[in-house]
Design an enzyme around this catalytic site. Structure first.
Site, PDB file in Angstrom:
ATOM      1  N   GLY A  14     -18.265   1.342  -4.329  1.00  0.00           N
ATOM      2  CA  GLY A  14     -19.092   0.034  -5.070  1.00  0.00           C
ATOM      3  C   GLY A  14     -20.036   0.989  -5.411  1.00  0.00           C
ATOM      4  N   ARG A  93      -7.999  -6.362  -8.110  1.00  0.00           N
ATOM      5  CA  ARG A  93      -7.038  -7.125  -7.774  1.00  0.00           C
ATOM      6  C   ARG A  93      -6.463  -7.826  -8.510  1.00  0.00           C
ATOM      7  NH1 ARG A  93      -2.855  -7.714  -4.807  1.00  0.00           N
ATOM      8  NH2 ARG A  93      -2.958 -10.249  -4.303  1.00  0.00           N
ATOM      9  N   HIS A 111     -16.224  -3.181 -17.183  1.00  0.00           N
ATOM     10  CA  HIS A 111     -14.429  -1.853 -17.506  1.00  0.00           C
ATOM     11  C   HIS A 111     -15.515  -0.376 -17.616  1.00  0.00           C
ATOM     12  CE1 HIS A 111     -11.165  -1.211 -18.100  1.00  0.00           C
ATOM     13  NE2 HIS A 111     -11.180  -0.612 -19.230  1.00  0.00           N
ATOM     14  N   GLU A 144      -8.840 -15.179 -18.429  1.00  0.00           N
ATOM     15  CA  GLU A 144      -7.417 -14.909 -17.935  1.00  0.00           C
ATOM     16  C   GLU A 144      -7.077 -13.929 -18.518  1.00  0.00           C
ATOM     17  OE1 GLU A 144      -3.233 -17.642 -18.052  1.00  0.00           O
ATOM     18  OE2 GLU A 144      -5.181 -18.612 -18.324  1.00  0.00           O
ATOM     19  N   GLU A 177     -21.836   3.001 -16.734  1.00  0.00           N
ATOM     20  CA  GLU A 177     -21.802   1.590 -16.183  1.00  0.00           C
ATOM     21  C   GLU A 177     -23.072   1.105 -15.301  1.00  0.00           C
ATOM     22  OE1 GLU A 177     -17.941   1.524 -13.527  1.00  0.00           O
ATOM     23  OE2 GLU A 177     -17.279   3.419 -15.037  1.00  0.00           O
TER      24      GLU A 177
HETATM   25  C1  GRF Z   1     -15.408   1.941 -12.077  1.00  0.00           C
HETATM   26  O1  GRF Z   1     -15.272   3.170 -12.599  1.00  0.00           O
HETATM   27  C2  GRF Z   1     -15.713   0.220 -12.750  1.00  0.00           C
HETATM   28  O2  GRF Z   1     -16.112   0.248 -13.820  1.00  0.00           O
HETATM   29  C3  GRF Z   1     -14.252   0.025 -12.798  1.00  0.00           C
HETATM   30  O3  GRF Z   1     -13.580   0.716 -11.085  1.00  0.00           O
HETATM   31  C4  GRF Z   1     -14.893   1.694 -10.684  1.00  0.00           C
HETATM   32  C5  GRF Z   1     -15.388   1.207  -8.823  1.00  0.00           C
HETATM   33  O4  GRF Z   1     -16.420   2.122  -8.753  1.00  0.00           O
HETATM   34  N1  GRF Z   1     -13.883  -1.637 -12.449  1.00  0.00           N
HETATM   35  P1  GRF Z   1     -16.986   1.350  -8.236  1.00  0.00           P
HETATM   36  O5  GRF Z   1     -16.539   1.433  -6.546  1.00  0.00           O
HETATM   37  O6  GRF Z   1     -18.707   0.605  -8.748  1.00  0.00           O
HETATM   38  O7  GRF Z   1     -17.803   3.200  -7.437  1.00  0.00           O
END
Ligand code: GRF
Length: 209
Positions: A14, A93, A111, A144, A177
């Site tokens: 997270g 999921r 992503h 989807e 991210e």
């Molecule tokens: C991140 O790299 C996100 O982009 C991907 O899964 C990873 C999750 O990391 N979908 P976190 O749980 O936010 O640390």
């Protein structure tokens, strides 16, 4: 003005969720994290959210007969907390078509690649193994089709091929991210995004400030 309530779905650490919680603390950030839902009961991110005083719910998917029944349970929980926007932040999921249809244009995923490159899982590993010199991350609306929804924002970082390890790449990517997800949510809540012909169009004045 009241902040828009965001529901965050996680499965693990997270770190993106934590970044969104931190960004939302600013008085002028237009959204607040109202609830964090995880399909994994012991997800470390749940503790981070609890420590920040945010409601958390674990809904282990294993107890459900199919994906849609699980998705409906998650959705009911989000609605109970008055959520207007869903953020997928490391939610590992695959969802039934029902979920993105129900939350159409109100669900954002972060992503770890420059989509359409490296969709699916282990995107940074894919970038590392291919030896690409540039990677990045993408915030997009969820449809989807896995990792194919309209792109909201992308940002890039450089890879020193032969020098950077996979962990270096992941660290650099995660930093990006966190920023991109918070910016995408901000653009959405400020009503600066329009989805037209499966593409995101920015209203004038985006990314101010
Ligand atoms: C991140 O790299 C996100 O982009 C991907 O899964 C990873 C999750 O990391 N979908 P976190 O749980 O936010 O640390």
């Amino acid at each position: 003005m009241a902040k828009l309530k965001v529901g965050v779905l996680i499965s693990g650490r997270g770190s993106n969720m934590a970044a969104l919680i931190a960004a939302a603390k600013a008085a002028d950030y237009p959204a607040e994290v109202a609830v964090v839902v995880s399909n994994v009961a012991g997800a470390p991110g749940l503790k981070i959210a609890q420590d920040a005083g945010i409601a958390t719910v674990a809904i282990p998917h294993k107890g459900f007969p199919d994906r849609e029944t699980f998705d409906r349970a998650v959705s009911a929980e989000l609605e109970k907390h008055g959520v207007g926007l869903v953020a997928l932040a490391g939610f590992m999921r695959i969802q039934s078509p029902w979920f993105p249809a129900h939350w159409k244009d109100r669900i954002i995923n972060i992503h770890p690649s420059l989509l359409p490159y490296h969709p699916g899982s282990n995107a940074y590993k894919q970038a590392y193994e291919e030896g690409v010199r540039v990677s990045g991350c993408t915030a997009h609306f969820v449809t989807e089709q896995l990792d194919q929804g309209p792109v909201i924002l992308q940002d890039v970082f450089h890879i020193r091929v032969g020098e950077d390890t996979l962990d270096d790449i992941k660290a650099r990517g995660k930093e990006l991210e966190a920023k991109v997800l918070s910016q995408a949510v901000q653009l959405y809540v400020n009503d600066q995004l329009v989805v037209k012909d499966k593409k995101v169009i920015f209203r004038p004045g985006h990314l101010q400030g």
